[in-house]
Scaffold this active site. Structure first.
Site, PDB file in Angstrom:
ATOM      1  N   ASP A   8      -6.902  39.130  -4.623  1.00  0.00           N
ATOM      2  CA  ASP A   8      -6.553  40.501  -4.950  1.00  0.00           C
ATOM      3  C   ASP A   8      -7.895  40.663  -5.656  1.00  0.00           C
ATOM      4  O   ASP A   8      -8.711  39.843  -6.137  1.00  0.00           O
ATOM      5  CB  ASP A   8      -5.158  40.663  -5.666  1.00  0.00           C
ATOM      6  CG  ASP A   8      -5.220  41.866  -5.964  1.00  0.00           C
ATOM      7  OD1 ASP A   8      -5.477  42.727  -5.069  1.00  0.00           O
ATOM      8  OD2 ASP A   8      -4.703  42.365  -7.340  1.00  0.00           O
ATOM      9  N   CYS A  71      -2.706  41.760  -1.798  1.00  0.00           N
ATOM     10  CA  CYS A  71      -3.229  43.102  -1.981  1.00  0.00           C
ATOM     11  C   CYS A  71      -2.882  43.923  -0.860  1.00  0.00           C
ATOM     12  O   CYS A  71      -3.203  43.562   0.143  1.00  0.00           O
ATOM     13  CB  CYS A  71      -4.834  42.584  -2.154  1.00  0.00           C
ATOM     14  SG  CYS A  71      -5.562  44.406  -1.959  1.00  0.00           S
TER      15      CYS A  71
HETATM   16  N1  DGL Z   1      -3.546  45.269  -5.909  1.00  0.00           N
HETATM   17  C1  DGL Z   1      -4.164  45.846  -4.809  1.00  0.00           C
HETATM   18  C2  DGL Z   1      -3.505  46.311  -3.880  1.00  0.00           C
HETATM   19  O1  DGL Z   1      -2.223  45.870  -3.538  1.00  0.00           O
HETATM   20  C3  DGL Z   1      -5.758  46.305  -4.811  1.00  0.00           C
HETATM   21  C4  DGL Z   1      -5.812  47.559  -5.657  1.00  0.00           C
HETATM   22  C5  DGL Z   1      -7.369  48.033  -5.969  1.00  0.00           C
HETATM   23  O2  DGL Z   1      -8.221  47.068  -6.211  1.00  0.00           O
HETATM   24  O3  DGL Z   1      -7.548  49.495  -5.804  1.00  0.00           O
HETATM   25  O4  DGL Z   1      -3.498  47.651  -3.123  1.00  0.00           O
END
Ligand code: DGL
Length: 246
Positions: A8, A71
């Protein structure tokens, strides 16, 4: 068996790793927090694919052949691309498992990053499973504020704005693994049931063989800073190593 790779852009993945460790204390994981590229959500699909390609190559280089994209932004924008580029690796996204836990809904609000919303991955998946109206809401500043450990006052200002369009939905998906970290503030602003990706990720390890061993954390940015962030947010003292991704 090599550890499972978890990926992530930062603290969202940490919450996934810590939840998995709590549920499966012997699960071997290598977590890469790609904080140098955070937030992913404000980048184009092509940029996200390129960043993910380098990150997956980093795991491959370590002999790791199974990676969970903890993510939503990467899952919704780069999963197919990664499957094409790394056909011998098992790379899993989290959009399907997140939607599959919803059994019934009339109106689903999806709160996610700009790139996840632009992909319409949640909307498409929900509409194939449920006869529900979908309201998509991007939250462009939220990940940067969470990574920056913003205070409640600042978070409240942006959440008042982001939660407005989805406040009447009966189900609200936190379509970014960073958002469970501000779940209480979101719950104050929406009336529906809140679902996120953490529980279905835990469920996905039930009844399967998994590698046993330690958890090792890497960041592409500043290990000391991530250690501090984890101590402040999760009250956990952990060691973080520098991950150099080419
Ligand atoms: N935690 C991530 C997601 O689930 C990434 C968010 C990001 O870096 O903008 O989308």
């Amino acid at each position: 068996m090599k550890p499972i790779g978890i990926l992530d852009s930062g603290l969202g993945g940490v919450s996934v790793v810590l939840a998995l460790k709590k549920a499966y204390p012997d699960l071997a994981m290598v977590y890469l927090a790609d904080q140098i590229h955070a937030p992913y959500g404000n980048k184009s699909k092509q940029e996200i694919c390129e960043i993910m390609e380098s990150n997956i190559a980093w795991f491959q280089h370590q002999g790791i052949s199974e990676v969970l994209l903890a993510c939503n932004t990467a899952s919704s924008n780069a999963l197919e691309y990664l499957h094409e580029h790394f056909p011998l690796m098992k790379i899993e996204g989290i959009i399907d498992v997140t939607v599959n836990q919803i059994k019934d809904a009339d109106c689903v609000g999806v709160l996610a990053t700009t790139a996840t919303i632009a992909s319409h991955a949640y909307k498409t998946k929900i509409e194939t499973r449920l006869n529900a109206r979908v309201i998509e809401q991007a939250a462009p500043d939220l990940v940067a504020l969470i990574e920056g450990l913003a205070d409640e006052k600042l978070l409240s200002v942006v959440l008042n704005d982001y939660c407005h369009s989805i406040k009447e939905c009966d189900t609200v998906i936190l379509g970014c693994t960073h958002y469970p970290l501000v779940k209480d503030l979101i719950a104050e602003r929406v009336s529906g049931e809140i679902v996120d990706s953490i529980e279905p990720i835990i469920q996905s390890f039930l009844n399967r063989e998994y590698p046993k061993g330690d958890v090792v954390l890497y960041t592409t940015k500043d290990p000391q800073n991530l250690q501090q962030q984890i101590e402040i947010i999760f009250k956990e003292k952990v060691e973080v190593l520098k991950g150099v991704v080419k």
